[in-house]
Design an enzyme around this catalytic site. Structure first.
Site, PDB file in Angstrom:
ATOM      1  N   ASP A  68       0.857  -1.184   0.000  1.00  0.00           N
ATOM      2  CA  ASP A  68       0.000   0.000   0.000  1.00  0.00           C
ATOM      3  C   ASP A  68       0.894   1.236   0.000  1.00  0.00           C
ATOM      4  O   ASP A  68       1.614   1.489   0.971  1.00  0.00           O
ATOM      5  CB  ASP A  68      -0.894  -0.022   1.248  1.00  0.00           C
ATOM      6  CG  ASP A  68      -1.846   1.162   1.320  1.00  0.00           C
ATOM      7  OD1 ASP A  68      -1.743   2.083   0.489  1.00  0.00           O
ATOM      8  OD2 ASP A  68      -2.709   1.167   2.224  1.00  0.00           O
ATOM      9  N   SER A  88      -4.924   4.024  -7.363  1.00  0.00           N
ATOM     10  CA  SER A  88      -6.105   4.717  -6.867  1.00  0.00           C
ATOM     11  C   SER A  88      -7.343   3.992  -7.350  1.00  0.00           C
ATOM     12  O   SER A  88      -7.377   3.529  -8.495  1.00  0.00           O
ATOM     13  CB  SER A  88      -6.163   6.167  -7.372  1.00  0.00           C
ATOM     14  OG  SER A  88      -7.382   6.778  -6.958  1.00  0.00           O
ATOM     15  N   TYR A 114     -12.803  11.477  -4.440  1.00  0.00           N
ATOM     16  CA  TYR A 114     -11.950  11.185  -5.603  1.00  0.00           C
ATOM     17  C   TYR A 114     -11.477  12.466  -6.261  1.00  0.00           C
ATOM     18  O   TYR A 114     -10.271  12.647  -6.502  1.00  0.00           O
ATOM     19  CB  TYR A 114     -12.738  10.334  -6.600  1.00  0.00           C
ATOM     20  CG  TYR A 114     -11.952   9.904  -7.815  1.00  0.00           C
ATOM     21  CD1 TYR A 114     -10.861   9.038  -7.694  1.00  0.00           C
ATOM     22  CD2 TYR A 114     -12.309  10.327  -9.092  1.00  0.00           C
ATOM     23  CE1 TYR A 114     -10.152   8.620  -8.819  1.00  0.00           C
ATOM     24  CE2 TYR A 114     -11.604   9.910 -10.217  1.00  0.00           C
ATOM     25  CZ  TYR A 114     -10.526   9.062 -10.069  1.00  0.00           C
ATOM     26  OH  TYR A 114      -9.823   8.651 -11.184  1.00  0.00           O
ATOM     27  N   ARG A 132     -18.083   1.550 -14.193  1.00  0.00           N
ATOM     28  CA  ARG A 132     -17.838   2.431 -15.326  1.00  0.00           C
ATOM     29  C   ARG A 132     -18.751   2.065 -16.499  1.00  0.00           C
ATOM     30  O   ARG A 132     -19.229   0.941 -16.612  1.00  0.00           O
ATOM     31  CB  ARG A 132     -16.357   2.392 -15.712  1.00  0.00           C
ATOM     32  CG  ARG A 132     -15.504   3.185 -14.717  1.00  0.00           C
ATOM     33  CD  ARG A 132     -14.040   3.158 -15.037  1.00  0.00           C
ATOM     34  NE  ARG A 132     -13.409   1.956 -14.536  1.00  0.00           N
ATOM     35  CZ  ARG A 132     -12.080   1.809 -14.420  1.00  0.00           C
ATOM     36  NH1 ARG A 132     -11.284   2.798 -14.770  1.00  0.00           N
ATOM     37  NH2 ARG A 132     -11.562   0.695 -13.951  1.00  0.00           N
TER      38      ARG A 132
END
Length: 326
Positions: free
Chosen positions: A57, A76, A146, A187
Site C-alpha cells: 500500500d 487509486s 476522488y 464504469r
C-alpha cells in the site's frame, strides 16, 4: 536498462502500462495493494526476468532499493462503485500515497508521472475542457473524495516540482476502456456490456443526455508514454474528443451485442458531470498525440473480451450494486 516503478500495477490501466514498458525494454517494478487490482491482469509477466511485483500500500512508507529512473503513480480506485465504498482509502492514496512517491522521486532523482483525471473539472461550466479550466467541484459531495484527492495530487506534485526541483509530469485521464476492465467497477462500458450479456435491461441515469468521451486503452497508454518521455511539466489532457450521449452509447451497445434489451431510466446521481469532452490541443501540439482507435473498433475488441469471461465472472453478485455512472 532503465528501471520504472508502476503503482496500481494490477489494475486495468496499470497492467497495460506494465506491458508497454516491458515491451520498451524497461525493468518494471509493479506495486499494488490489490484493493481493486487483480493479479490475473499481470500474471503473464511473472515469469519474466525484468518484472517484479510487490504487494504494498503506497499510502504507507515506500522503499525501492537501488537505482530508479521513472515512477508512474497509478494507484487509486478509479470508479464510483470503488471510491464510494472506500472513500478514506481513496483520499489517502491520492494524498499520502502521492507524498510518499514524490519523496522517492526526490531521493532517487527519478522522473515521476502522476495520474490525475478529468474529474478535476467536476461538472464543468466550460466545454470542451481545456487544461486552463479550474473546474466546478463539490469538495463535500460524494464524488469529492476522488475529485479532491486528484486535485491535491496535482497541487503537491507541482509544489515538489517548484520547491524541490523534482522532475514531474501530470496526465489528466478521460474515460478509458479496454480489456481487463472489471464488470463490477461501475464504469459505463463494462456496466452496459455486462447488462447486455446477462440479458438485463440497460440502466441510464437521468434522461441520458449527459455526455462522455471514450478513449481506447492502447491510445491512452501511447499518450502517457509520450508525456513521460517529453519535457512538458504542466497538466495535459489525454482522451478521445469524440463525444457521445449516454443514451446514444447505450443504443450502440445494444446494436453491437445483438441483444434486444430495453433501456430503463433512474435518477441522476448527485454531482454526476453532465458533460465530459477533452480539449486535446496541447497533446497534439506538444506530444504529437491523438487517438487512432475509433469507438466502433475499440468496442468490438472489448466485447470479445467480455464474451470470453466465465459465467461465474459474468454473473458476479457484485454487479447488482452498480450501473454505468462514471
Amino acid at each position: 536498462m532503465k528501471k520504472i516503478l508502476i503503482t496500481g500495477a494490477a489494475g486495468f490501466l496499470g497492467s497495460h502500462l506494465c506491458d508497454r514498458f516491458i515491451k520498451e525494454g524497461f525493468h518494471v517494478i509493479g506495486m499494488d495493494n490489490l484493493i481493486t487490482g487483480d493479479l490475473k491482469n499481470i500474471e503473464h509477466l511473472f515469469p519474466l526476468e525484468h518484472f517484479e511485483f510487490y504487494h504494498h500500500d503506497v499510502s504507507k512508507f515506500v522503499n525501492v532499493p537501488g537505482e530508479l529512473n521513472y515512477i508512474l503513480h497509478f494507484a487509486s480506485p478509479a470508479s464510483p462503485i470503488d471510491y464510494l465504498k472506500i472513500p478514506i482509502e481513496t483520499l489517502k492514496v491520492g494524498s499520502l500515497g502521492t507524498l510518499n512517491l514524490l519523496g522517492v522521486a526526490k531521493e532517487k532523482k527519478a522522473r515521476i508521472l502522476v495520474a490525475s483525471t478529468s474529474e478535476v473539472y467536476g461538472d464543468p461550466l466550460v466545454h470542451p475542457q481545456n487544461e486552463e479550466y479550474y473546474g466546478n467541484v463539490s469538495p463535500t459531495g460524494p464524488r469529492g473524495v476522488y475529485d479532491e484527492a486528484k486535485r491535491f495530487m496535482e497541487s503537491i506534485t507541482m509544489a515538489y516540482h517548484r520547491y524541490h526541483d523534482v522532475d514531474t509530469r501530470i496526465v489528466r485521464i478521460f474515460n478509458t476502456y479496454g480489456p481487463r476492465m472489471r464488470l463490477n467497477d461501475g464504469r459505463v462500458v463494462p456496466a452496459f456490456m455486462g447488462q447486455a450479456l446477462r440479458g438485463e435491461d440497460l440502466t441510464v441515469f437521468g434522461d441520458g443526455s449527459q455526455t462522455r468521451s471514450f478513449c481506447y486503452i492502447d491510445d491512452q497508454v501511447e499518450g502517457i508514454y509520450r508525456l513521460l518521455m517529453s519535457d512538458y511539466t504542466d497538466p495535459i489532457n489525454i482522451g478521445n474528443p469524440h463525444e457521445t450521449t449516454i443514451l446514444e452509447f447505450a443504443q450502440e451497445i445494444i446494436q453491437l451485442t445483438g441483444t434486444h434489451q430495453k433501456i430503463v431510466y433512474k435518477p441522476l446521481p448527485k454531482d454526476d458531470p453532465l458533460q465530459r469532452q477533452p480539449d486535446i490541443t496541447k497533446a497534439k501540439e506538444i506530444l504529437g498525440w491523438e487517438p487512432k482507435v475509433g469507438r466502433a473498433e475499440g468496442l468490438k475488441k472489448v466485447f470479445e473480451y467480455f464474451k470470453s469471461l466465465t459465467p461465474e465472472e459474468l454473473h458476479d453478485k457484485e454487479h447488482r450494486d452498480f450501473s454505468g455512472i462514471a
